[in-house]
Design a protein around this motif. Structure first.
Motif, short mmCIF file in Angstrom:
data_model
loop_
_atom_site.label_atom_id
_atom_site.label_comp_id
_atom_site.label_asym_id
_atom_site.label_seq_id
_atom_site.Cartn_x
_atom_site.Cartn_y
_atom_site.Cartn_z
N GLN A 1 1.04 5.20 0.39
CA GLN A 1 0.32 6.36 0.88
C GLN A 1 0.63 7.58 0.01
O GLN A 1 1.80 7.88 -0.25
CB GLN A 1 0.71 6.66 2.34
N LYS A 2 -0.41 8.25 -0.46
CA LYS A 2 -0.24 9.46 -1.25
C LYS A 2 -0.06 10.65 -0.29
O LYS A 2 -1.02 11.19 0.22
CB LYS A 2 -1.46 9.69 -2.15
N THR A 3 1.19 11.00 -0.03
CA THR A 3 1.48 12.08 0.91
C THR A 3 1.48 13.43 0.19
O THR A 3 1.70 13.51 -1.02
CB THR A 3 2.84 11.86 1.57
N THR B 1 9.48 2.14 -0.27
CA THR B 1 8.49 1.46 0.56
C THR B 1 8.37 0.00 0.14
O THR B 1 8.28 -0.90 0.99
CB THR B 1 7.12 2.15 0.42
N THR C 1 0.86 -1.19 0.00
CA THR C 1 0.00 0.00 0.00
C THR C 1 0.89 1.23 0.00
O THR C 1 1.76 1.39 0.87
CB THR C 1 -0.91 0.03 1.24
#
Length: 346
Positions: free
Chosen positions: A124-126, A153, A122
């Protein structure tokens, strides 16, 4: 039916598609012909007698296109019901084999991504992310895409049995092709549009003289990867034909004795490969480039031989199903042409 691009190419919407699942694109015409089996209609339009009419109706020079009123003027030959059913059965057989090939390609990719843990990854769109100044000094890269944390990641979550290593450690050759010297006969030219994910198109290619540098001839067992263009950059495919070919200057040839070309192609087209394409590509949106010296930096998994062989087996089954699909669809077009020619004979 396609009204632009591959103008006239026709296919039937699969029965598995429910009403409302698909929207129609403006470059496609939706045809419903009363009283005529749709698979026969598609075979007719794809035959030489369908295409000859379509070519006469084309409008435009630089960008040819087909209008709906042009399509309405096309004349359709309607054979006897049993002859129509014969053609339709061939088309259904061909599309069925094509769907089987697609499933096998997807099974091979899914099996590899499961081994790599990508099925559980997964990202994460930061809003933002950071890197060390030392990384910028070493890489000499200032573009934010190069430091997007997706690939790091992925690496952090790799299963313990998976160890990545630089692709350069597994290559004997990594170089772009040169601008071909085109000719009426010679070797087929492979450019970006011919390198599709996990498959090389060998239909309608132009020809060129053999490259003076023998290593730059594409050989069976090579892996090809596109080096330019938004939407095409990073697509990879194994070259399994015994016929040598010429790569143009937008296609990079990878040659490895330790990585099966189908396996390497699947890896490069997986999320693990495509994240690295985005990380290593250079240039602006107008002209993206993926250079051989950056491709060599890709981290790959030299999977155990058994897994590489299993994935190659799935790949070979998929390509066999594709060939069978093409044979059946060509047979359907030929049968339409035979029916028309028999009908007009005195």
């Amino acid at each position: 039916m396609s009204k632009s691009g591959r103008i006239g190419s026709s296919a039937v919407v699969p029965a598995s598609i429910k009403k409302g699942d698909w929207n129609i694109y403006e470059g496609v015409a939706l045809l419903r012909v009363d009283g005529v089996e749709p698979h026969y209609v598609a075979a007719f339009l794809n035959s030489k007698y369908g295409h000859s009419q379509i070519r006469r109706e084309l409008k435009g020079v630089a960008q040819p296109h087909l209008h709906l009123e042009d399509i309405r003027r096309l004349k359709l030959f309607v054979p006897e019901p049993h002859e129509m059913a014969e053609v339709s059965a061939l088309v259904l057989g061909g599309t069925g084999r094509a769907q089987c090939a697609h499933r096998l390609f997807q099974d091979a990719l899914a099996a590899l991504e499961t081994e790599l843990g990508l099925d559980k990854l997964t990202i994460q769109k930061t809003v933002g992310y950071a890197t060390q100044l030392s990384n910028i000094e070493v890489s000499r890269r200032f573009d934010p895409e190069h430091y997007f944390p997706a690939f790091s990641t992925f690496c952090a979550g790799l299963p313990s049995r998976v160890a990545l290593s630089p692709l350069v450690n597994h290559l004997e050759f990594c170089q772009r092709g040169k601008q071909p010297v085109y000719a009426k006969t010679g070797l087929p030219v492979i450019n970006s549009k011919h390198v599709q994910p996990n498959r090389v198109i060998l239909e309608g290619n132009r020809f060129a003289l053999a490259n003076p540098v023998d290593d730059l001839q594409i050989r069976a067992g090579d892996t090809l990867i596109n080096g330019t263009g938004r939407g095409t950059i990073g697509r990879a495919a194994p070259y399994i034909s015994d016929t040598p070919a010429v790569a143009d200057n937008h296609v990079t040839i990878l040659r490895s004795s330790s990585l099966d070309p189908a396996y390497l192609s699947l890896y490069l087209n997986s999320a693990a490969g495509q994240m690295q394409v985005e990380m290593h590509q250079r240039g602006t949106s107008g002209q993206l480039e993926l250079y051989p010296f950056d491709i060599r930096k890709f981290l790959v998994w030299p999977a155990p031989g058994e897994l590489q062989r299993d994935l190659r087996d799935l790949y070979d089954k998929a390509t066999k199903a594709e060939r069978e699909s093409k044979r059946l669809l060509d047979q359907a077009k030929t049968r339409v042409e035979q029916l028309i020619e028999a009908a007009v004979q005195p």
